[in-house]
Design an enzyme around this catalytic site. Sequence first.
Site, PDB file in Angstrom:
ATOM      1  N   HIS A   7       6.986  -1.438   2.801  1.00  0.00           N
ATOM      2  CA  HIS A   7       6.778  -2.889   3.276  1.00  0.00           C
ATOM      3  C   HIS A   7       5.856  -3.574   2.122  1.00  0.00           C
ATOM      4  O   HIS A   7       5.050  -2.990   1.476  1.00  0.00           O
ATOM      5  CB  HIS A   7       6.040  -3.093   4.444  1.00  0.00           C
ATOM      6  CG  HIS A   7       5.095  -2.347   4.888  1.00  0.00           C
ATOM      7  ND1 HIS A   7       4.762  -1.123   5.158  1.00  0.00           N
ATOM      8  CD2 HIS A   7       3.462  -3.017   4.699  1.00  0.00           C
ATOM      9  CE1 HIS A   7       3.339  -0.767   5.215  1.00  0.00           C
ATOM     10  NE2 HIS A   7       2.724  -1.855   5.106  1.00  0.00           N
ATOM     11  N   SER A  20      -0.768   2.310   6.470  1.00  0.00           N
ATOM     12  CA  SER A  20      -0.841   2.824   7.892  1.00  0.00           C
ATOM     13  C   SER A  20       0.525   2.885   8.738  1.00  0.00           C
ATOM     14  O   SER A  20       0.446   3.777   9.495  1.00  0.00           O
ATOM     15  CB  SER A  20      -1.991   1.955   8.874  1.00  0.00           C
ATOM     16  OG  SER A  20      -1.347   0.484   8.865  1.00  0.00           O
ATOM     17  N   ASN A  28       0.786  -1.153   0.238  1.00  0.00           N
ATOM     18  CA  ASN A  28      -0.068   0.119  -0.004  1.00  0.00           C
ATOM     19  C   ASN A  28       0.968   1.383   0.050  1.00  0.00           C
ATOM     20  O   ASN A  28       2.019   1.367   0.689  1.00  0.00           O
ATOM     21  CB  ASN A  28      -1.083  -0.044   1.275  1.00  0.00           C
ATOM     22  CG  ASN A  28      -1.941  -1.201   1.273  1.00  0.00           C
ATOM     23  OD1 ASN A  28      -2.479  -1.409   0.295  1.00  0.00           O
ATOM     24  ND2 ASN A  28      -1.885  -1.870   2.470  1.00  0.00           N
TER      25      ASN A  28
HETATM   26  P1  AMP Z   1      -0.366  -1.140   5.754  1.00  0.00           P
HETATM   27  O1  AMP Z   1      -1.765  -0.886   6.351  1.00  0.00           O
HETATM   28  O2  AMP Z   1      -0.266  -1.565   4.430  1.00  0.00           O
HETATM   29  O3  AMP Z   1       0.506   0.126   6.166  1.00  0.00           O
HETATM   30  O4  AMP Z   1       0.081  -2.380   6.674  1.00  0.00           O
HETATM   31  C1  AMP Z   1       0.673  -2.056   8.011  1.00  0.00           C
HETATM   32  C2  AMP Z   1       0.454  -3.526   8.786  1.00  0.00           C
HETATM   33  O5  AMP Z   1       1.159  -3.553   9.883  1.00  0.00           O
HETATM   34  C3  AMP Z   1      -0.934  -4.055   8.977  1.00  0.00           C
HETATM   35  O6  AMP Z   1      -1.454  -5.055   8.385  1.00  0.00           O
HETATM   36  C4  AMP Z   1      -0.986  -4.110  10.624  1.00  0.00           C
HETATM   37  O7  AMP Z   1      -1.558  -5.160  10.711  1.00  0.00           O
HETATM   38  C5  AMP Z   1       0.663  -4.557  10.512  1.00  0.00           C
HETATM   39  N1  AMP Z   1       1.302  -4.287  12.054  1.00  0.00           N
HETATM   40  C6  AMP Z   1       0.819  -3.083  12.734  1.00  0.00           C
HETATM   41  N2  AMP Z   1       1.724  -3.242  13.889  1.00  0.00           N
HETATM   42  C7  AMP Z   1       2.279  -4.376  13.974  1.00  0.00           C
HETATM   43  C8  AMP Z   1       3.386  -5.235  14.798  1.00  0.00           C
HETATM   44  N3  AMP Z   1       3.484  -4.407  16.123  1.00  0.00           N
HETATM   45  N4  AMP Z   1       3.541  -6.099  14.531  1.00  0.00           N
HETATM   46  C9  AMP Z   1       3.194  -6.852  13.253  1.00  0.00           C
HETATM   47  N5  AMP Z   1       2.446  -6.246  12.355  1.00  0.00           N
HETATM   48  C10 AMP Z   1       2.060  -5.049  12.719  1.00  0.00           C
END
Ligand code: AMP
Length: 113
Positions: A99, A94, A86
């Site tokens: 990533h 988010s 994303n």
């Molecule tokens: P995005 O919304 O594409 O930026 O993805 C961010 C991702 O990070 C989401 O799928 C969340 O579930 C994941 N995420 C947030 N905090 C953590 C954490 N502490 N450990 C592992 N994954 C996380």
Amino acid sequence: MDDCLFCKIIEGTIPSTKVYEDDLVYAFRDIAPQAPVHVLLVPKKHIPGWADVRGESDELLAHLMRTAAVIADQEGLGNGYRIVSNCGDHACQSVHHLHLHILGGQQLTGQMA
Ligand code: AMP
């Protein structure tokens, strides 16, 4: 970067379930999995997102993509998987550290958006 969740995970100050690591990248299980296998693959270098990759090395970016395939093999995703990344508000990014989501382990829907 001080205020970045994924930088803290890479440093080990926030715990994660590691699935892969080398000099350039780190991979760990998503805390809120959207599929039986949901791995996040990140460059160790803080890059906020795809909008910021122009000055980054081809070596790093190619390695990131190639490692996604290595992890998919390691996770037993021979029946297929999806790589999602994303970028920005419209895509609901988010965490502002570049990533890839590697998703699989079940039949995924045909929807892209
Ligand atoms: P995005 O919304 O594409 O930026 O993805 C961010 C991702 O990070 C989401 O799928 C969340 O579930 C994941 N995420 C947030 N905090 C953590 C954490 N502490 N450990 C592992 N994954 C996380």
